[in-house]
Write a protein that holds these residues in place. Structure first.
Motif, PDB file in Angstrom:
ATOM      1  N   ILE B  16       0.880  -1.172   0.000  1.00  0.00           N
ATOM      2  CA  ILE B  16       0.000   0.000   0.000  1.00  0.00           C
ATOM      3  C   ILE B  16       0.913   1.216   0.000  1.00  0.00           C
ATOM      4  O   ILE B  16       1.707   1.413   0.921  1.00  0.00           O
ATOM      5  CB  ILE B  16      -0.953  -0.020   1.211  1.00  0.00           C
ATOM      6  N   ALA B  17       0.831   1.987  -1.086  1.00  0.00           N
ATOM      7  CA  ALA B  17       1.840   3.019  -1.334  1.00  0.00           C
ATOM      8  C   ALA B  17       1.297   4.414  -1.076  1.00  0.00           C
ATOM      9  O   ALA B  17       0.383   4.871  -1.769  1.00  0.00           O
ATOM     10  CB  ALA B  17       2.346   2.919  -2.770  1.00  0.00           C
ATOM     11  N   GLY B  18       1.845   5.071  -0.071  1.00  0.00           N
ATOM     12  CA  GLY B  18       1.584   6.487   0.168  1.00  0.00           C
ATOM     13  C   GLY B  18       2.553   7.321  -0.638  1.00  0.00           C
ATOM     14  O   GLY B  18       3.083   6.867  -1.661  1.00  0.00           O
ATOM     15  N   SER B  19       2.807   8.533  -0.175  1.00  0.00           N
ATOM     16  CA  SER B  19       3.646   9.430  -0.964  1.00  0.00           C
ATOM     17  C   SER B  19       5.122   9.246  -0.660  1.00  0.00           C
ATOM     18  O   SER B  19       5.508   8.592   0.302  1.00  0.00           O
ATOM     19  CB  SER B  19       3.228  10.879  -0.713  1.00  0.00           C
ATOM     20  N   GLY B  20       5.944   9.796  -1.535  1.00  0.00           N
ATOM     21  CA  GLY B  20       7.388   9.755  -1.333  1.00  0.00           C
ATOM     22  C   GLY B  20       8.046   8.590  -2.050  1.00  0.00           C
ATOM     23  O   GLY B  20       7.394   7.809  -2.753  1.00  0.00           O
ATOM     24  N   ALA B  41      -1.816   1.801  -4.956  1.00  0.00           N
ATOM     25  CA  ALA B  41      -1.416   3.211  -4.812  1.00  0.00           C
ATOM     26  C   ALA B  41      -2.574   3.990  -4.195  1.00  0.00           C
ATOM     27  O   ALA B  41      -3.726   3.869  -4.633  1.00  0.00           O
ATOM     28  CB  ALA B  41      -1.062   3.777  -6.180  1.00  0.00           C
ATOM     29  N   LEU B  42      -2.269   4.751  -3.160  1.00  0.00           N
ATOM     30  CA  LEU B  42      -3.319   5.543  -2.505  1.00  0.00           C
ATOM     31  C   LEU B  42      -3.608   6.805  -3.316  1.00  0.00           C
ATOM     32  O   LEU B  42      -2.688   7.581  -3.633  1.00  0.00           O
ATOM     33  CB  LEU B  42      -2.909   5.919  -1.084  1.00  0.00           C
ATOM     34  N   ALA B  43      -4.879   6.978  -3.651  1.00  0.00           N
ATOM     35  CA  ALA B  43      -5.289   8.164  -4.416  1.00  0.00           C
ATOM     36  C   ALA B  43      -4.926   9.426  -3.634  1.00  0.00           C
ATOM     37  O   ALA B  43      -5.054   9.467  -2.415  1.00  0.00           O
ATOM     38  CB  ALA B  43      -6.796   8.110  -4.665  1.00  0.00           C
ATOM     39  N   ASN B  44      -4.449  10.436  -4.304  1.00  0.00           N
ATOM     40  CA  ASN B  44      -4.045  11.729  -3.719  1.00  0.00           C
ATOM     41  C   ASN B  44      -2.796  11.638  -2.845  1.00  0.00           C
ATOM     42  O   ASN B  44      -2.423  12.625  -2.210  1.00  0.00           O
ATOM     43  CB  ASN B  44      -5.159  12.363  -2.866  1.00  0.00           C
ATOM     44  N   GLU B  45      -2.169  10.474  -2.765  1.00  0.00           N
ATOM     45  CA  GLU B  45      -0.969  10.338  -1.949  1.00  0.00           C
ATOM     46  C   GLU B  45       0.197   9.826  -2.788  1.00  0.00           C
ATOM     47  O   GLU B  45       1.238  10.454  -2.858  1.00  0.00           O
ATOM     48  CB  GLU B  45      -1.202   9.383  -0.766  1.00  0.00           C
ATOM     49  N   SER B  46       0.006   8.673  -3.441  1.00  0.00           N
ATOM     50  CA  SER B  46       1.098   8.072  -4.205  1.00  0.00           C
ATOM     51  C   SER B  46       1.484   8.977  -5.362  1.00  0.00           C
ATOM     52  O   SER B  46       0.621   9.494  -6.073  1.00  0.00           O
ATOM     53  CB  SER B  46       0.668   6.702  -4.737  1.00  0.00           C
ATOM     54  N   ASP B  47       2.787   9.207  -5.507  1.00  0.00           N
ATOM     55  CA  ASP B  47       3.260  10.161  -6.503  1.00  0.00           C
ATOM     56  C   ASP B  47       4.350   9.553  -7.391  1.00  0.00           C
ATOM     57  O   ASP B  47       5.226  10.253  -7.884  1.00  0.00           O
ATOM     58  CB  ASP B  47       3.761  11.434  -5.793  1.00  0.00           C
ATOM     59  N   PHE B  53       4.755  -2.287 -12.452  1.00  0.00           N
ATOM     60  CA  PHE B  53       4.200  -3.284 -11.527  1.00  0.00           C
ATOM     61  C   PHE B  53       2.708  -3.455 -11.786  1.00  0.00           C
ATOM     62  O   PHE B  53       2.053  -2.522 -12.274  1.00  0.00           O
ATOM     63  CB  PHE B  53       4.401  -2.836 -10.070  1.00  0.00           C
ATOM     64  N   GLU B  54       2.188  -4.620 -11.446  1.00  0.00           N
ATOM     65  CA  GLU B  54       0.740  -4.753 -11.441  1.00  0.00           C
ATOM     66  C   GLU B  54       0.233  -3.801 -10.365  1.00  0.00           C
ATOM     67  O   GLU B  54       0.747  -3.819  -9.239  1.00  0.00           O
ATOM     68  CB  GLU B  54       0.349  -6.198 -11.117  1.00  0.00           C
ATOM     69  N   ASN B  55      -0.720  -2.953 -10.707  1.00  0.00           N
ATOM     70  CA  ASN B  55      -1.116  -1.943  -9.724  1.00  0.00           C
ATOM     71  C   ASN B  55      -2.556  -1.496  -9.890  1.00  0.00           C
ATOM     72  O   ASN B  55      -3.172  -1.704 -10.940  1.00  0.00           O
ATOM     73  CB  ASN B  55      -0.183  -0.728  -9.824  1.00  0.00           C
ATOM     74  N   THR B  56      -3.051  -0.864  -8.853  1.00  0.00           N
ATOM     75  CA  THR B  56      -4.360  -0.225  -8.903  1.00  0.00           C
ATOM     76  C   THR B  56      -4.304   1.001  -7.992  1.00  0.00           C
ATOM     77  O   THR B  56      -3.438   1.083  -7.122  1.00  0.00           O
ATOM     78  CB  THR B  56      -5.478  -1.188  -8.469  1.00  0.00           C
ATOM     79  N   THR B  57      -5.201   1.938  -8.238  1.00  0.00           N
ATOM     80  CA  THR B  57      -5.255   3.122  -7.373  1.00  0.00           C
ATOM     81  C   THR B  57      -6.581   3.117  -6.613  1.00  0.00           C
ATOM     82  O   THR B  57      -7.635   2.909  -7.213  1.00  0.00           O
ATOM     83  CB  THR B  57      -5.125   4.403  -8.211  1.00  0.00           C
ATOM     84  N   LEU B  58      -6.487   3.296  -5.311  1.00  0.00           N
ATOM     85  CA  LEU B  58      -7.683   3.243  -4.467  1.00  0.00           C
ATOM     86  C   LEU B  58      -7.689   4.410  -3.497  1.00  0.00           C
ATOM     87  O   LEU B  58      -6.637   4.870  -3.067  1.00  0.00           O
ATOM     88  CB  LEU B  58      -7.695   1.950  -3.648  1.00  0.00           C
ATOM     89  N   GLY B  59      -8.895   4.845  -3.132  1.00  0.00           N
ATOM     90  CA  GLY B  59      -9.026   5.824  -2.051  1.00  0.00           C
ATOM     91  C   GLY B  59      -8.695   5.149  -0.735  1.00  0.00           C
ATOM     92  O   GLY B  59      -8.914   3.955  -0.554  1.00  0.00           O
TER      93      GLY B  59
END
Lengths: 293, 293
Positions: B16-20, B41-47, B53-59
């Motif tokens: 679970i990926a936050g920012s940075g 990837a966390l929406a509004n956080e992951s940059d 990578f296999e990935n998805t973006t979620l709130g």
């Protein structure tokens, strides 16, 4: 045999004036109480017009001049008031012959001590010059916060919880000699005051809310307490209309200060501002705090 | 009688990926260790760019989507990494049927809890979905700070004193669940980290020195420690090249982090930056800290 035992008249009040409104309040109130205060305005700190009072301007480390001034003007009591925003540089220190041996420890305190350590030292240096340091509250007791709400608002249950959480944090902060103020928002401590001062800390809280780092849906409180170990003759926590303006800008619900050990400046204006902004201002009982310190 | 007892293969790693930068480091290191990480990837956080990578973006509050994702992708282990700068709003919360009853307490924690409380809750919610939360250090142990100096410099006697003073303050701060970082300059604690983060705190220290509120003649140190009560599977204190840049701009002598419980990101670049700026970076032994906590 009768000696000439006329005691030296040496009881005049001096006010060492740092920055802000407080020194002028104290000087005017002292005059109302029949004093004829001598103002020692600190260079680079005092920002008021002192022409109504006998006054002089001195660098903060100029012990030599202070010593002869005390002697010549018959100063017996000294009040320290107002903020000292800049620490003096070692080049500002002008010691007396008597204080020369203490210069290294003075310098160490100025460079490294918390505010509390610096003020303790200043008091000691003044008292070795034969004057007594008294508290602002000894001259103007009406400035002290009293127990209970000051304006028309009172804290709700959630505010009360925030007050207690911020109090505990302020006590911990005071033990560290870092500062006197803490902000809790929605049950969470979000800012602890350092040398930047209360207004700058409140600006930080406003930014944290604007940036979404803390919930803007909870209001929160500012609490200011005396440090557990501090000398109450100097640097009592204080609030004024500017504190209310900054608290309102940070979206806080109100402000709590320690009754009997905090100063409320420009009380009428402060209450009017708080009532207008819908903020509570409350004096909290220090006895109830002591149990938790 | 032999039943079909083939165990469900459910051990894939999700990050679970936050920012940075940290999440990308973890993902790449995980791949080197033979994992095939799935990135949430966390929406509004992951940059970061996750196209490799296999990935998805979620709130961040979308437990409904996380729950079905865990089931469909066979996620068995989860690493939380990166910063979460914004607290989710209640409107972001999309509960599962199972978690519906817990929504009020989740909201309360999101609104009022310290970072530590929020992370504890996130871990619990993930684990009720049948996945195990593991620490970044379980995947990339080489990121952990080790005991002793990391670059070419070592703290002097005065720095050592500042480290101990800032450590004591950071421990007190951690107990309050406010933050992980403290700065001491010349024997005096001058800043405690809140939700603004380390870099913003260091900018504050730089301003305090520029304004003369604290001595610019003393350098000082930043100390970052794990909170005494925190879950080490989330939010370990971390430093990176940007921390060094901010510490140098604040005129600090160096940075100390808790060995074994803090992450050093981009170690080579960080050491090069510290050596170039003349700053020490040191891992301090947590055993010696525990005695004082």
């Amino acid at each position: 045999m009768i000696l000439d035992s006329r005691p030296e008249i040496k009881d005049r009040l001096a006010i060492i004036a740092g920055s802000g409104l407080l020194p002028l309040h104290v000087a005017e109130a002292a005059r109302r109480h029949g004093e004829n205060p001598f103002i020692i305005a600190l260079a680079n700190e005092s920002d008021r017009d002192w022409s109504d009072f006998e006054n002089t301007t001195l660098g903060i480390g100029n012990f030599k001049a202070i010593s002869s001034l005390f002697r010549n003007a018959g100063i017996g009591r000294v009040v320290l008031s107002g903020a000292v925003r800049r620490r003096p540089d070692w080049r500002d220190i002008k010691p007396t012959l008597k204080s020369l041996a203490r210069v290294p420890s003075v310098l160490r305190t100025l460079l490294s001590g918390g505010d509390d350590a610096v003020l303790k030292m200043a008091i000691e240096l003044i008292e070795t010059n034969g004057a007594r340091v008294i508290g602002v509250q000894d001259i103007v007791p009406e400035l002290l916060a009293t127990v209970g709400p000051l304006g028309g608002r009172e804290p709700g249950a959630e505010d009360q919880a925030d007050i207690e959480i911020a109090e505990a944090a302020a006590i911990a902060l005071g033990h560290l000699d870092v500062g006197q103020g803490a902000v809790a928002v929605g049950g969470r401590v979000v800012a602890l005051e350092g040398p930047e001062g209360t207004d700058a800390m409140l600006e930080r809280v406003a930014r944290l809310k604007a940036d979404g780092r803390i919930s803007a849906r909870r209001r929160g409180v500012l609490v200011k307490l005396c440090k557990p170990q501090q000398d109450v003759r100097a640097d009592l926590p204080s609030i004024g209309p500017s504190t209310i303006a900054h608290a309102a800008a940070a979206g806080l619900a109100g402000v709590a200060v320690e009754a009997g050990r905090a100063l409320v400046l420009e009380r009428a204006e402060l209450i009017a501002a708080a009532d207008k902004a819908g903020l509570f201002v409350i004096g909290v009982d220090r006895a109830s705090l002591r149990g938790r310190s």
